[in-house]
Design an enzyme around this catalytic site. Structure first.
Site, PDB file in Angstrom:
ATOM      1  N   ASP A  15       0.858  -1.176   0.000  1.00  0.00           N
ATOM      2  CA  ASP A  15       0.000   0.000   0.000  1.00  0.00           C
ATOM      3  C   ASP A  15       0.900   1.235   0.000  1.00  0.00           C
ATOM      4  OD1 ASP A  15      -2.348   1.636   0.390  1.00  0.00           O
ATOM      5  OD2 ASP A  15      -1.750   1.796   2.484  1.00  0.00           O
ATOM      6  N   ASP A  39      -2.255  -0.728   5.903  1.00  0.00           N
ATOM      7  CA  ASP A  39      -2.542  -0.189   7.234  1.00  0.00           C
ATOM      8  C   ASP A  39      -3.988   0.213   7.433  1.00  0.00           C
ATOM      9  OD1 ASP A  39      -2.333   3.308   7.234  1.00  0.00           O
ATOM     10  OD2 ASP A  39      -2.183   2.099   5.434  1.00  0.00           O
ATOM     11  N   ASP A  91      -7.484  -1.621   3.169  1.00  0.00           N
ATOM     12  CA  ASP A  91      -6.522  -2.691   2.877  1.00  0.00           C
ATOM     13  C   ASP A  91      -6.945  -4.037   3.459  1.00  0.00           C
ATOM     14  OD1 ASP A  91      -4.682  -0.897   1.629  1.00  0.00           O
ATOM     15  OD2 ASP A  91      -4.031  -0.245   3.615  1.00  0.00           O
TER      16      ASP A  91
END
Length: 671
Positions: free
Chosen positions: A343, A542, A546
């Site tokens: 990410d 995080d 996600d």
């Protein structure tokens, strides 16, 4: 696992609107599996010293018997139910082995086996309950009520789940959006980090899409509901996490087949060892002793311990260095990954907008400090994240903002305030119409670099441009290089942020494959596509957005400091101190642990084969059989404990990507 959408109780009409999610966590001791495992452990710890100190047999025997009952009744019952379905599993086999040990006087060995087995079941139950807690808590991100606008213009407060497509709702400043929909009128900044991961609020105006659970800024929005609440993005995240988690059960089909064959084979072999000598005239006691000795030496205790000590040692060592892995299964799976998806916001970056550039314009008569002080003075009353970045930067430079008068804020445009006898405006270059276009080139340069440009006007004329960006973590580029070295593939960037910002950051860290402007389901689709190709994917993220990808991937790691509750619970491991450099290190450690597991299985298999052959074709004394069985257990246990040493972990001074780190990876990988 039943759907959490069906378990959420209907809210009372008068329930106050919540703007922050409520954390729901099942207590460990509320789980029956944990209660029985704790009871078995306590009874065993009381009975063992009494037995060793020569206490009356009736006392220690009663306590050991209670240990068998408390720790073994549940797996035994599950094993019996499996028998009803014509399935023989290791649960029942382990209980039978423990009872067999007790039958020939090895009551301590059997009790220890029961305690270990009960504890393992309790840990699995805790992990399952915590995941369910976090998924249920996700629903609290969406408000329980919404302000529905009626045809005559009146408002009514309704249960958000009763909204239907076509309803019009009013979202006031600071409230959470009640449903997925389209803005009809109004302008505001909406924080949709929970859905897309974008670090800064996004301007929403007529025609734009908004999502349930996102937080409205300072403006009011009228929104037409476009999706049924049960099909909102946030509800789909819940379902995706549930479905993906269900597919990651610790016991895979191949392992189940192996357990079946071993269980059936061991039972048949034990019966044969007992029955065949009897058929040839052996005494009942002698045949029973031989069969029970076979049960002991063929017991999978050493095989079980072949796996656990290396993995648990690796877990402990990683934990000392800031990586919490949730189970031995997780530690083993981390070593199998061959593709990494990262990410952007909060993972490769710190997740907080920071001032990066201060550009006074020619003719403004301002230096960097004066420009920053002027902007911070106007932004000081604002709560916008970009305004906070400007004010924080001034504070770090010990610049005291001047008093702001007649402060006003226009969502999507910027702020205006009177500062030291002049009018100061700070906001978007695209929305602040000024006669002088000199600022445009500077703003375009900053935006092309993946930053947010903010223009500063004094009395209607531009005097400077500020650049704000989410700062890259110091070890991001080196970590990407180390992961590429370990897996043989450069990591992929999966982000909900805009494509220009994503590609700019990817170029900084050496990533070439960029997937930008993704919703949570898009990230899951990418992960599943890789998995369908046979790749074992590690996702590092995080945020709530996600979580589905973390659950769908072969392994998932969450960043701990700013990670959402759902991401932390869904992920298989958590980087507590947000040190990216620990991710390649824990992968290398996992690979070493997996090699030690193979070594231990070979040692255990050799001992079991030798002892079983001795018992079948010779006359293995029971004490010698127990000694050989326990000796193999000790050997494999000590071999696994090697990973507790500090030398098994790469030192943080060996930064990822450096020659020292590469050499360290090779040393650890070959250990």
């Amino acid at each position: 696992m039943p759907s959490v959408l069906d378990q959420r109780p209907a809210p009372a009409p008068a329930e106050p609107r919540r703007t922050t999610p409520v954390r729901r966590r099942t207590k460990v001791l509320a789980l029956p599996e944990a209660q029985w495992a704790l009871a078995a452990l306590v009874l065993f710890l009381i009975a063992l010293p009494l037995h060793l100190l020569g206490a009356p047999a009736w006392l220690s025997g009663a306590l050991f018997a209670a240990t068998y009952v408390t720790g073994g009744w549940e797996p035994g019952w599950e094993g019996l139910k499996a028998l009803k379905d014509k399935t023989l599993d290791v649960d029942l086999l382990m209980v039978v082995a423990a009872l067999g040990a007790a039958a020939i006087g090895q009551i301590v060995d059997g009790a220890l086996l029961i305690v270990i087995f009960a504890t393992s079941g309790a840990l699995e139950a805790v992990a399952t309950a915590r995941t369910a807690d976090s998924v249920r808590g996700l629903l609290d991100l969406a408000p329980s009520t919404a302000a529905r606008v009626l045809a005559d213009g009146r408002e009514e407060t309704v249960d958000a789940r009763r909204l239907v497509v076509g309803d019009i709702i009013l979202v006031r400043p600071g409230e959470r959006v009640g449903a997925d929909g389209q803005v009809l009128d109004g302008t505001s900044d909406v924080d949709q980090a929970t859905i897309t991961g974008e670090p800064s609020p996004v301007v929403k105006q007529a025609g734009d899409e908004v999502f349930a659970g996102t937080v409205n800024g300072t403006g009011a929005l009228r929104v037409r509901v476009e999706r049924d609440p049960a099909d909102s993005v946030i509800a789909r995240i819940v379902r995706m996490v549930e479905e993906a988690s269900a597919t990651k059960a610790p016991t895979q089909l191949f392992i189940e087949k192996i357990e079946q064959r071993y269980s059936i084979g061991m039972v048949l072999a034990t019966l044969a060892v007992f029955a065949v000598p009897l058929a040839f005239g052996d005494h009942l006691q002698s045949a029973l002793l031989r069969a029970m000795t076979f049960m002991i030496v063929a017991s999978p205790c050493a095989v079980v311990l072949s796996t656990m000590p290396p993995l648990l040692s690796a877990i402990a060592n990683a934990g000392r260095h800031g990586v919490l892995t949730k189970s031995a299964v997780v530690m083993e799976r981390l070593g199998q990954i061959d593709t990494v998806a990262l990410d952007k916001t909060g993972t490769l970056t710190e997740g907080t907008p920071r001032l990066t550039d201060i550009r006074p314009l020619p003719g403004s008569d301002l230096d960097q400090a004066a420009l920053l002080r002027l902007a911070a003075s106007a932004e000081h009353p604002s709560e916008h994240p970009l305004a906070r970045a400007v004010v924080d930067a001034a504070r770090e430079r010990d610049l005291l903002p001047a008093a702001a008068e007649n402060f006003t804020s226009v969502p999507g445009e910027g702020v205006t305030a009177g500062v030291e006898d002049c009018t100061v405006q700070v906001g978007s270059p695209a929305r602040l119409l000024v006669p002088d276009g000199l600022h445009a080139a500077v703003a375009t340069e900053l935006e092309d670099a993946g930053k947010t440009a903010v223009v500063v006007l004094r009395d209607g004329r531009p005097v400077g441009v500020l650049g704000i960006a989410d700062r890259l973590r110091p070890d991001a580029a080196a970590t990407v290089a180390a992961l590429a070295h370990l897996t043989g593939r450069t990591p992929v960037l999966l982000t909900g942020d805009n494509e220009r910002a994503a590609k700019h950051l990817a170029a900084q860290v050496g990533i070439t494959d960029v997937r930008a402007e993704l919703l949570p389901q898009d990230k899951v689709s990418a992960v599943r596509a890789w998995e369908a190709e046979g790749q074992r994917v590690l996702v590092v993220g995080d945020g709530v957005n996600d979580a589905p990808a973390l659950a769908a991937a072969h392994s998932g790691i969450a960043m701990g400091k700013a990670g959402s509750d759902l991401a932390l619970e869904t992920a298989d491991a958590v980087v507590v101190r947000d040190e990216l450099a620990t991710i390649p290190a824990v992968i290398a450690l996992s690979r070493t642990a997996r090699r030690l597991v193979v070594q231990n299985l070979a040692i255990a298999g050799l001992f079991i084969t030798a002892l079983v052959a001795w018992d079948l074709f010779g006359s293995l004394p029971l004490p010698l059989g127990v000694a050989g069985h326990e000796g193999s257990t000790v050997i494999v246990g000590l071999n696994g404990l090697r990973l507790l040493r500090e030398a098994a972990w790469l030192r943080h001074t060996e930064r990822p990507g450096t020659s020292a780190h590469t050499a360290g990876l090779e040393r650890l990988d070959a250990a």
